[in-house]
Design a protein around this motif. Structure first.
Motif, PDB file in Angstrom:
ATOM      1  N   UNK A   1      36.702  35.810  47.536  1.00 30.92           N
ATOM      2  CA  UNK A   1      35.553  36.336  46.797  1.00 30.92           C
ATOM      3  C   UNK A   1      35.826  37.764  46.330  1.00 30.92           C
ATOM      4  N   UNK A   2      36.366  38.591  47.202  1.00 31.55           N
ATOM      5  CA  UNK A   2      36.656  39.982  46.860  1.00 31.55           C
ATOM      6  C   UNK A   2      37.759  40.047  45.806  1.00 31.55           C
ATOM      7  N   UNK A   3      38.801  39.242  45.988  1.00 30.59           N
ATOM      8  CA  UNK A   3      39.901  39.233  45.013  1.00 30.59           C
ATOM      9  C   UNK A   3      39.394  38.846  43.625  1.00 30.59           C
ATOM     10  N   UNK A   4      38.572  37.808  43.554  1.00 29.22           N
ATOM     11  CA  UNK A   4      38.057  37.364  42.257  1.00 29.22           C
ATOM     12  C   UNK A   4      37.050  38.363  41.685  1.00 29.22           C
ATOM     13  N   UNK A   5      36.307  39.036  42.553  1.00 28.16           N
ATOM     14  CA  UNK A   5      35.414  40.093  42.080  1.00 28.16           C
ATOM     15  C   UNK A   5      36.232  41.206  41.437  1.00 28.16           C
ATOM     16  N   UNK A   6      37.324  41.574  42.072  1.00 29.10           N
ATOM     17  CA  UNK A   6      38.172  42.644  41.548  1.00 29.10           C
ATOM     18  C   UNK A   6      38.798  42.253  40.209  1.00 29.10           C
ATOM     19  N   UNK A   7      39.092  40.979  40.029  1.00 23.53           N
ATOM     20  CA  UNK A   7      39.636  40.512  38.752  1.00 23.53           C
ATOM     21  C   UNK A   7      38.557  40.440  37.675  1.00 23.53           C
ATOM     22  N   UNK A   8      37.358  40.075  38.078  1.00 20.88           N
ATOM     23  CA  UNK A   8      36.271  39.846  37.117  1.00 20.88           C
ATOM     24  C   UNK A   8      35.643  41.154  36.643  1.00 20.88           C
ATOM     25  N   UNK A   9      35.466  42.102  37.531  1.00 19.65           N
ATOM     26  CA  UNK A   9      34.811  43.359  37.180  1.00 19.65           C
ATOM     27  C   UNK A   9      35.874  44.400  36.840  1.00 19.65           C
ATOM     28  N   UNK A  10      36.035  44.619  35.554  1.00 16.36           N
ATOM     29  CA  UNK A  10      36.998  45.591  35.054  1.00 16.36           C
ATOM     30  C   UNK A  10      36.283  46.480  34.040  1.00 16.36           C
ATOM     31  N   UNK A  11      36.965  47.523  33.640  1.00 19.08           N
ATOM     32  CA  UNK A  11      36.441  48.406  32.592  1.00 19.08           C
ATOM     33  C   UNK A  11      37.635  49.024  31.885  1.00 19.08           C
ATOM     34  N   UNK A  12      37.397  49.721  30.781  1.00 25.20           N
ATOM     35  CA  UNK A  12      38.519  50.380  30.107  1.00 25.20           C
ATOM     36  C   UNK A  12      39.269  51.355  31.028  1.00 25.20           C
TER      37      UNK A  12
ATOM     38  N   UNK B   1      35.311  46.360  45.192  1.00 27.11           N
ATOM     39  CA  UNK B   1      35.071  44.953  44.856  1.00 27.11           C
ATOM     40  C   UNK B   1      34.203  44.286  45.920  1.00 27.11           C
ATOM     41  N   UNK B   2      34.424  44.634  47.185  1.00 26.95           N
ATOM     42  CA  UNK B   2      33.595  44.081  48.256  1.00 26.95           C
ATOM     43  C   UNK B   2      32.146  44.535  48.099  1.00 26.95           C
ATOM     44  N   UNK B   3      31.949  45.793  47.716  1.00 33.39           N
ATOM     45  CA  UNK B   3      30.591  46.304  47.501  1.00 33.39           C
ATOM     46  C   UNK B   3      29.950  45.643  46.279  1.00 33.39           C
ATOM     47  N   UNK B   4      30.736  45.424  45.234  1.00 31.31           N
ATOM     48  CA  UNK B   4      30.212  44.750  44.040  1.00 31.31           C
ATOM     49  C   UNK B   4      29.790  43.328  44.404  1.00 31.31           C
ATOM     50  N   UNK B   5      30.657  42.635  45.141  1.00 28.05           N
ATOM     51  CA  UNK B   5      30.330  41.275  45.584  1.00 28.05           C
ATOM     52  C   UNK B   5      29.031  41.255  46.383  1.00 28.05           C
ATOM     53  N   UNK B   6      28.859  42.227  47.264  1.00 29.68           N
ATOM     54  CA  UNK B   6      27.627  42.301  48.055  1.00 29.68           C
ATOM     55  C   UNK B   6      26.405  42.539  47.158  1.00 29.68           C
ATOM     56  N   UNK B   7      26.549  43.391  46.141  1.00 20.26           N
ATOM     57  CA  UNK B   7      25.430  43.644  45.213  1.00 20.26           C
ATOM     58  C   UNK B   7      25.096  42.380  44.425  1.00 20.26           C
ATOM     59  N   UNK B   8      26.115  41.667  43.993  1.00 22.14           N
ATOM     60  CA  UNK B   8      25.897  40.400  43.271  1.00 22.14           C
ATOM     61  C   UNK B   8      25.151  39.433  44.172  1.00 22.14           C
ATOM     62  N   UNK B   9      25.648  39.275  45.385  1.00 23.62           N
ATOM     63  CA  UNK B   9      25.044  38.323  46.325  1.00 23.62           C
ATOM     64  C   UNK B   9      23.598  38.691  46.647  1.00 23.62           C
ATOM     65  N   UNK B  10      23.366  39.969  46.861  1.00 28.61           N
ATOM     66  CA  UNK B  10      22.015  40.432  47.209  1.00 28.61           C
ATOM     67  C   UNK B  10      21.026  40.261  46.075  1.00 28.61           C
ATOM     68  N   UNK B  11      21.429  40.595  44.861  1.00 29.24           N
ATOM     69  CA  UNK B  11      20.479  40.648  43.755  1.00 29.24           C
ATOM     70  C   UNK B  11      20.458  39.408  42.854  1.00 29.24           C
ATOM     71  N   UNK B  12      21.585  38.747  42.686  1.00 28.68           N
ATOM     72  CA  UNK B  12      21.622  37.642  41.716  1.00 28.68           C
ATOM     73  C   UNK B  12      21.626  36.258  42.349  1.00 28.68           C
ATOM     74  N   UNK B  13      22.179  36.136  43.546  1.00 34.73           N
ATOM     75  CA  UNK B  13      22.236  34.797  44.176  1.00 34.73           C
ATOM     76  C   UNK B  13      22.138  34.913  45.687  1.00 34.73           C
ATOM     77  N   UNK B  14      21.013  35.411  46.200  1.00 34.56           N
ATOM     78  CA  UNK B  14      20.881  35.622  47.635  1.00 34.56           C
ATOM     79  C   UNK B  14      20.888  34.332  48.465  1.00 34.56           C
ATOM     80  N   UNK B  15      20.626  33.189  47.839  1.00 31.17           N
ATOM     81  CA  UNK B  15      20.602  31.936  48.595  1.00 31.17           C
ATOM     82  C   UNK B  15      21.970  31.260  48.675  1.00 31.17           C
ATOM     83  N   UNK B  16      22.971  31.843  48.070  1.00 35.18           N
ATOM     84  CA  UNK B  16      24.323  31.245  48.079  1.00 35.18           C
ATOM     85  C   UNK B  16      25.035  31.640  49.355  1.00 35.18           C
TER      86      UNK B  16
END
Length: 154
Positions: free
Chosen positions: A117-128, A139-154
């Motif tokens: 999950x963290x590896x794929x988060x790091x690949x998915x969330x990029x910027x210039x 990436x672990x923190x981003x994954x946690x924010x995604x899980x908390x706010x967008x899909x807490x039941x997953x």
């Protein structure tokens, strides 16, 4: 035979060949001796999976990409990402939401594999400024924010 006559005959032959090839009626066509009749395959062909059906097939039942969040949820999610690093959103909140919704599918597909999950988060969330991602810690923190706010039941 002069040049004009030869050209006219050649044109007529080409036109006739084209009409014969294109103007067939499949209901009355019979296979010729040169063309073997089509045979049915011994086993039915498997349907070709499209990208949308293949991703749905890989996602556990009921754990598809979540719908777009309401405005209040989106605001909390964007604030959480900005608190991790303002460059994650990078003035593109809709893109950050789409990436997060896609990340929910990864969370559903690999519920016990946090490293993946963290590896794929790091690949998915990029910027210039971070074309290779934000690193494993963020990436672990981003994954946690995604899980908390967008899909807490997953």
């Amino acid at each position: 035979m002069n040049h004009r006559t030869a050209t006219a005959i050649l044109s007529a032959v080409i036109a006739a060949a084209a009409l014969t090839a294109c103007g067939s009626d499949t209901a009355t066509d019979k296979p010729s001796a040169k063309t073997p009749p089509a045979t049915a395959p011994s086993t039915p062909a498997a349907p070709v999976a499209t990208s949308s059906s293949s991703s749905a097939a890989e996602t556990p039942k009921g754990k598809e990409i979540p719908p777009k969040p309401d405005a209040a949820t989106q605001a909390k999610y964007i604030a959480a990402l900005t608190a991790i690093d303002p460059d994650i959103v990078n003035t593109k909140p809709d893109k950050a939401v789409d990436r997060g919704r896609n990340q929910c599918e990864t969370i559903a597909n690999f519920p016990k594999d946090e490293q993946k999950q963290v590896d794929l988060t790091n690949q998915r969330f990029t910027s210039p400024n971070h074309p290779d991602g934000f690193g494993p810690a963020k990436a672990a923190k981003i994954r946690d924010a995604v899980h908390t706010h967008l899909c807490p039941t997953y």
